[in-house]
Scaffold this motif. Structure first.
Motif, mmCIF file in Angstrom:
data_model
loop_
_atom_site.group_PDB
_atom_site.id
_atom_site.type_symbol
_atom_site.label_atom_id
_atom_site.label_comp_id
_atom_site.label_asym_id
_atom_site.label_seq_id
_atom_site.Cartn_x
_atom_site.Cartn_y
_atom_site.Cartn_z
ATOM 1 N N GLU A 77 -10.933 9.072 5.332
ATOM 2 C CA GLU A 77 -9.904 9.458 6.489
ATOM 3 C C GLU A 77 -9.726 7.446 7.341
ATOM 4 O O GLU A 77 -9.163 7.853 8.173
ATOM 5 N N ILE A 78 -10.588 7.289 7.377
ATOM 6 C CA ILE A 78 -10.817 5.892 8.005
ATOM 7 C C ILE A 78 -9.536 4.633 7.555
ATOM 8 O O ILE A 78 -9.143 3.775 7.838
ATOM 9 N N ALA A 79 -9.808 4.812 6.475
ATOM 10 C CA ALA A 79 -9.366 3.888 5.743
ATOM 11 C C ALA A 79 -7.677 4.348 5.882
ATOM 12 O O ALA A 79 -6.922 3.582 5.714
ATOM 13 N N PHE A 80 -7.401 5.137 5.591
ATOM 14 C CA PHE A 80 -5.889 6.253 5.864
ATOM 15 C C PHE A 80 -5.321 4.928 7.312
ATOM 16 O O PHE A 80 -4.689 5.028 7.452
ATOM 17 N N GLU A 81 -6.370 5.541 8.382
ATOM 18 C CA GLU A 81 -6.028 5.478 9.668
ATOM 19 C C GLU A 81 -5.537 4.078 9.724
ATOM 20 O O GLU A 81 -4.982 3.969 10.597
ATOM 21 N N ALA A 82 -6.830 3.576 9.323
ATOM 22 C CA ALA A 82 -6.234 1.693 8.882
ATOM 23 C C ALA A 82 -5.409 1.401 8.566
ATOM 24 O O ALA A 82 -3.959 0.210 9.938
ATOM 25 N N ARG A 83 -5.204 1.368 7.559
ATOM 26 C CA ARG A 83 -2.961 1.802 6.750
ATOM 27 C C ARG A 83 -2.415 1.753 7.336
ATOM 28 O O ARG A 83 -1.124 1.319 8.206
ATOM 29 N N GLU A 84 -2.033 3.158 8.487
ATOM 30 C CA GLU A 84 -1.705 3.872 9.419
ATOM 31 C C GLU A 84 -1.265 3.205 10.495
ATOM 32 O O GLU A 84 -0.228 2.551 10.904
ATOM 33 N N ASN A 85 -2.045 2.798 10.884
ATOM 34 C CA ASN A 85 -1.794 2.220 12.379
ATOM 35 C C ASN A 85 -1.490 0.450 11.664
ATOM 36 O O ASN A 85 -1.380 -0.595 12.674
ATOM 37 N N GLN A 86 -1.682 -0.434 10.927
ATOM 38 C CA GLN A 86 -1.170 -1.912 10.658
ATOM 39 C C GLN A 86 0.146 -1.673 10.948
ATOM 40 O O GLN A 86 1.129 -1.227 10.349
ATOM 41 N N ASN A 87 0.642 -3.195 12.024
ATOM 42 C CA ASN A 87 1.533 -3.470 11.885
ATOM 43 C C ASN A 87 2.277 -2.568 13.041
ATOM 44 O O ASN A 87 3.930 -1.734 11.825
ATOM 45 N N LEU A 88 1.912 -1.527 13.552
ATOM 46 C CA LEU A 88 2.538 -0.299 13.877
ATOM 47 C C LEU A 88 3.562 -0.351 14.663
ATOM 48 O O LEU A 88 4.474 0.732 14.827
ATOM 49 N N GLU A 89 3.730 -1.099 15.816
ATOM 50 C CA GLU A 89 4.434 -1.503 16.905
ATOM 51 C C GLU A 89 6.558 -1.627 15.300
ATOM 52 O O GLU A 89 7.185 -1.008 15.008
ATOM 53 N N ASP A 90 5.886 -2.240 14.790
ATOM 54 C CA ASP A 90 7.476 -2.601 13.153
ATOM 55 C C ASP A 90 7.690 -1.295 12.584
ATOM 56 O O ASP A 90 8.957 -0.701 12.978
#
Length: 274
Positions: A77-90
């Motif tokens: 779950e946390i791995a997905f959360e981290a990937r989801e928030n990577q480069n979030l503004e872009d």
């Protein structure tokens, strides 16, 4: 006013910032003592022990002698959360630009990419009558409760690390469908002008999506270009238009021009917090 739907967020806790910090620190660093956790999140030992007890009751961590470790299922779950928030503004800027392509009263497919998930969340802000197909559990949750949007979630094997549904059953369903628009993410846009992903079932399902859509939009941040991944999804010349961020290198911009693929590169809008 649209109805309230469920979002793919974690539980709401009394102290969400501190508990989230603890979860992420344990995920990244493994078994950790209470003294180290107290120092990292700037809290007393008594507070940390209460937090760990609460997280253990939720099934998020396993307490050890003098510390704690993350529960295996929560690591995904946390791995997905981290990937989801990577480069979030872009990703949000890309999603906002792609939102302009949506047309009311059409059938669209939103795949399991994290940038595509941002498009679903953008659609929630300004809903329109649509039939939305997806193989992503978070996309379905993001659009749940909106009366004018019909959501159809594919069946199949749940790929936990990506919150996606894949496999033979999903592909059988795709074979009987046609979409006005497909919004597709990717793990890699390879130097040989192909799209790729690290999971064979995901790649096979994505390839089927490409064959069953009139318009095919690729939503990827610039960091995916030039990468390699194991399983090929399809070719760039199958794509109607690419949405990426403003950081894409000139070589790739020129290549898209040579391939005659329209390229949209919105600037990320970052608010001042002065």
């Amino acid at each position: 006013m649209p109805g309230r739907g469920l979002f793919c967020f974690g539980r709401i806790n009394v102290a969400p910032d501190r508990l989230t910090q603890i979860r992420r620190y344990l995920y990244l660093n493994g078994a950790t003592g209470v003294h180290e956790l107290a120092e990292k999140v700037d809290a007393s030992l008594a507070t940390i022990r209460r937090d760990l007890q609460r997280l253990e009751e939720q099934g998020v961590i396993i307490r050890t002698h003098g510390g704690a470790t993350i529960a295996d299922s929560v690591g995904l779950e946390i791995a997905f959360e981290a990937r989801e928030n990577q480069n979030l503004e872009d990703k949000r800027a890309i999603a906002d630009a792609a939102f302009a392509m949506l047309r009311p009263n059409t059938a669209v497919f939103l795949d399991a990419g994290t940038t595509v998930l941002q498009l679903a969340r953008r659609l929630r802000l300004d809903p329109m009558p649509l039939t939305v197909f997806s193989n992503n559990i978070c996309v379905a949750e993001a659009l749940m409760g909106i009366d004018c949007i019909q959501i159809i979630l594919l069946g199949g094997r749940v790929r936990q690390s990506n919150r996606s549904v894949v496999g033979a059953l999903s592909e059988q369903v795709i074979e009987g469908l046609w979409f006005d628009q497909l919004y597709l993410g990717a793990s890699a846009v390879q130097p040989d002008n192909t799209i790729a992903t690290p999971d064979s079932d995901e790649a096979s399902l994505n390839a089927a999506m490409l064959k069953h859509a009139s318009e095919r939009y690729l939503l990827v941040d610039s960091g995916k270009f030039g990468r390699h991944s194991t399983y090929r999804v399809g070719r760039l010349d199958q794509i109607t238009q690419i949405f990426t961020d403003a950081n894409l290198g000139e070589e790739w911009v020129a290549r898209m021009q040579q391939l005659n693929i329209p390229l949209t590169q919105p600037e990320a809008m970052i608010e001042d917090v002065a």
